[in-house]
Write an enzyme that holds these catalytic residues in place. Structure first.
Site, PDB file in Angstrom:
ATOM      1  N   HIS A 273     -18.736  -7.166   7.091  1.00  9.29           N
ATOM      2  CA  HIS A 273     -19.171  -6.176   7.066  1.00  9.29           C
ATOM      3  C   HIS A 273     -20.661  -6.030   7.574  1.00  9.29           C
ATOM      4  CE1 HIS A 273     -19.274  -1.589   6.400  1.00  9.29           C
ATOM      5  NE2 HIS A 273     -21.155  -1.968   5.815  1.00  9.29           N
ATOM      6  N   GLU A 274     -21.615  -6.825   6.742  1.00  9.52           N
ATOM      7  CA  GLU A 274     -22.816  -6.619   6.444  1.00  9.52           C
ATOM      8  C   GLU A 274     -23.512  -7.118   7.620  1.00  9.52           C
ATOM      9  OE1 GLU A 274     -23.921  -5.306   4.156  1.00  9.52           O
ATOM     10  OE2 GLU A 274     -22.311  -5.141   3.129  1.00  9.52           O
ATOM     11  N   HIS A 277     -24.080  -5.215  10.472  1.00 12.71           N
ATOM     12  CA  HIS A 277     -25.755  -5.051  10.265  1.00 12.71           C
ATOM     13  C   HIS A 277     -26.673  -5.419  10.986  1.00 12.71           C
ATOM     14  CE1 HIS A 277     -24.076  -1.148   8.446  1.00 12.71           C
ATOM     15  NE2 HIS A 277     -23.592  -1.795   7.711  1.00 12.71           N
ATOM     16  N   GLU A 303     -23.991   2.131  10.521  1.00  8.60           N
ATOM     17  CA  GLU A 303     -22.523   1.823   9.934  1.00  8.60           C
ATOM     18  C   GLU A 303     -21.409   1.461  11.004  1.00  8.60           C
ATOM     19  OE1 GLU A 303     -22.498   1.349   6.688  1.00  8.60           O
ATOM     20  OE2 GLU A 303     -20.683   1.413   6.423  1.00  8.60           O
TER      21      GLU A 303
END
Ligand code: ZN
Length: 509
Positions: A273-274, A277, A303
């Site tokens: 997820h990170e 980003h 997101e």
């Protein structure tokens, strides 16, 4: 136009961008202090750090509302620089105007009161959540709502105060449009989740809570992040309590995670997820740093990048076709006797649960529907703060079919309201919706996209994202970007199609 007037326009634009970069430099200094606060700062430094951060916030505000900005903007707007609305200069002028008009409307007193109230209210929230006692948080939430209403009045709005607040996180988006999209999504999601709950084939989730040594998790997470394109010469991965990604500026993007020896998902999908980003931040045009053309479009678009890599890539069969043999070798004790199919079903288990951040890809969005409805009702005055727990629990049961046992697992679970962030939650589901549309389009545009994942090659997808999304900075508004890239406006169909295509076969439907 005379040469002098031309020079004047160019000079005004350059000065405007110089101010914008100065504010961004201060902003990234503040990011670094935040990162340090979460990673290495000793507890004794908290008070001094709060002073440092508050001081920087004041300096940034001053830069943004610098007395020269109004005149500089006026000279640039309507000039030849702003003629082509998609040119670098026109976009930078448009977005600088937008930021200036908002910032200048907020009296310093309100900015300071919000900052002070939110830091105290966060403290109260920590205690209220610990004791699962809404009454302790109630007076603070009342203050937070009052100040947010005042903020909305200062900004001004066409239809509802909620629109003014959402605009801080998702520029140009409206609560009416979000409500419409969430409504369509919810109508299809609830029956899908019910069908999955009744399906005969069940995942064995216990394999995810076997023993996964932290060192091996660290290694696998780093390998996955690098494989999908995270450049560790221009980034770091560190360990924290509450994971996040922070862009310090060109060449320095930091992600954080936390390790749980008894739950592989937490760090692995957290890192995916990170990293999503981080790939966005690393893909922004570095020569435009500090200007809108070097910045992200919105929180929802940001997101979309994290959800795309975490869920659409990272929870998919093609990804694990390549990575599962690596993972099985890393965790022989936990995964030695587990087939790929069983692992895939386990990491894609759909099950209504109480905590948003632990929710699966499908039920997650219902947690957002709930928060969106509650926030809207609070702002419009239809719901009083004192009635939040009751309203929360009732609607939660309707949407997810399970009872909320206590406020800690109900309306006190998220930090956002205590921070004063009203209107933020919707960006999470917007991210899922944008991700679904972008991913469906990428599969059409790049033949053999998922076959490349199975070979461990993620460059075709990253290249597509760089070209279509990252490289544009804030050139397009979020709604324009999604239409330009996917050919259709924001909607729920691609997300529902993705969820069905993934979950129905896994659950034997
Ligand atoms: Zn995120």
């Amino acid at each position: 136009m005379t040469t002098a007037a031309k020079t004047d326009v160019k000079g005004s634009y350059d000065r405007l961008m110089a101010l914008s970069k100065e504010a961004a430099l201060l902003g990234t200094c503040s990011s670094l202090l935040h990162w340090d606060k979460e990673t290495y700062m000793p507890p004794g430094g908290a008070e001094h750090r709060a002073d440092q951060l508050a001081y920087l916030s004041g300096l940034i505000h001053d830069k943004m509302v610098d007395p020269s900005v109004a005149g500089l903007l006026a000279r640039c707007e309507g000039s030849r620089l702003a003629q082509d609305p998609l040119s670098v200069e026109a976009v930078n002028i448009r977005e600088t105007r937008r930021a200036y008009d908002k910032e200048v409307k907020l009296p310093k007193r309100l900015v300071e009161e919000l900052a002070r109230t939110c830091s105290l209210s966060q403290q109260a929230w920590v205690e209220a959540r610990r004791d699962s006692d809404f009454k302790k948080f109630r007076p603070w939430l009342e203050k937070v709502m009052k100040l947010n209403r005042e903020k909305a009045e200062c900004y001004g709005y066409a239809r509802s105060p909620y629109d003014a607040l959402i605009d801080d996180y998702e520029p140009y988006e409206t609560s009416g449009n979000i409500a419409k999209v969430l409504d369509g999504l919810q109508r299809e999601l609830v029956p899908l989740i019910q069908r999955l709950a009744a399906a005969p084939k069940r995942p064995d989730v216990s394999i995810l809570t076997r023993r996964y040594p932290v060192e091996a998790q660290r290694e696998l997470g780093r390998r996955a992040a690098e494989a999908i394109g995270f450049d560790l010469d221009r980034g770091r991965i560190d360990t924290v309590v509450h994971p996040f990604c922070s862009g310090m500026g060109p060449g320095d993007t930091r992600i954080t995670t936390r390790y749980n020896e008894r739950f592989i998902n937490e760090s692995f999908f957290g890192i995916m997820h990170e990293t999503g980003h981080a790939l966005y931040d690393q893909g922004l045009p570095k020569e435009r740093f500090g200007t809108p053309m070097g910045s992200a479009v919105s929180l929802g678009i940001h997101e979309s990048q994290s959800r795309l890599w975490e869920n659409f890539v990272g929870r998919g069969r093609p990804f694990w076709t390549h990575f599962y043999p690596v993972a099985a070798k890393s965790f022989p004790e936990a995964l030695g006797d587990v087939e790929l199919d069983a692992f895939l079903h386990a990491i894609n288990a759909v099950e209504p649960s109480h905590i948003r951040v632990e929710a699966d890809e499908a039920t997650y969005n219902l947690h957002i529907v709930l928060r969106f409805e509650i926030e809207a009702a609070l702002l419009s005055g239809k719901l009083a703060v004192k009635d939040v727990p009751e309203a929360w629990n009732k609607r939660f049961k309707e949407l997810l079919g399970i009872k909320v046992p206590d406020d800690r697992r109900g309306c006190l679970q998220d930090v956002h309201w205590s921070f004063g962030h009203i209107g933020y939650f919707a960006t999470y589901t917007l991210g899922n919706l944008y991700a679904a549309q972008f991913y469906a389009r990428a599969k059409k545009d790049v033949p053999g996209l998922e076959a490349s994942f199975a070979r461990g090659d993620f460059r075709p997808l990253l290249g597509w994202l760089r070209k279509n999304i990252h490289g544009h900075g804030a050139r397009y508004r979020a709604g324009e970007l999604v239409e330009k890239v996917t050919g259709k406006p924001l909607g729920h169909h691609d997300l529902i199609a993705h969820l069905k295509a993934k979950f129905e076969p896994l659950y034997g439907l």
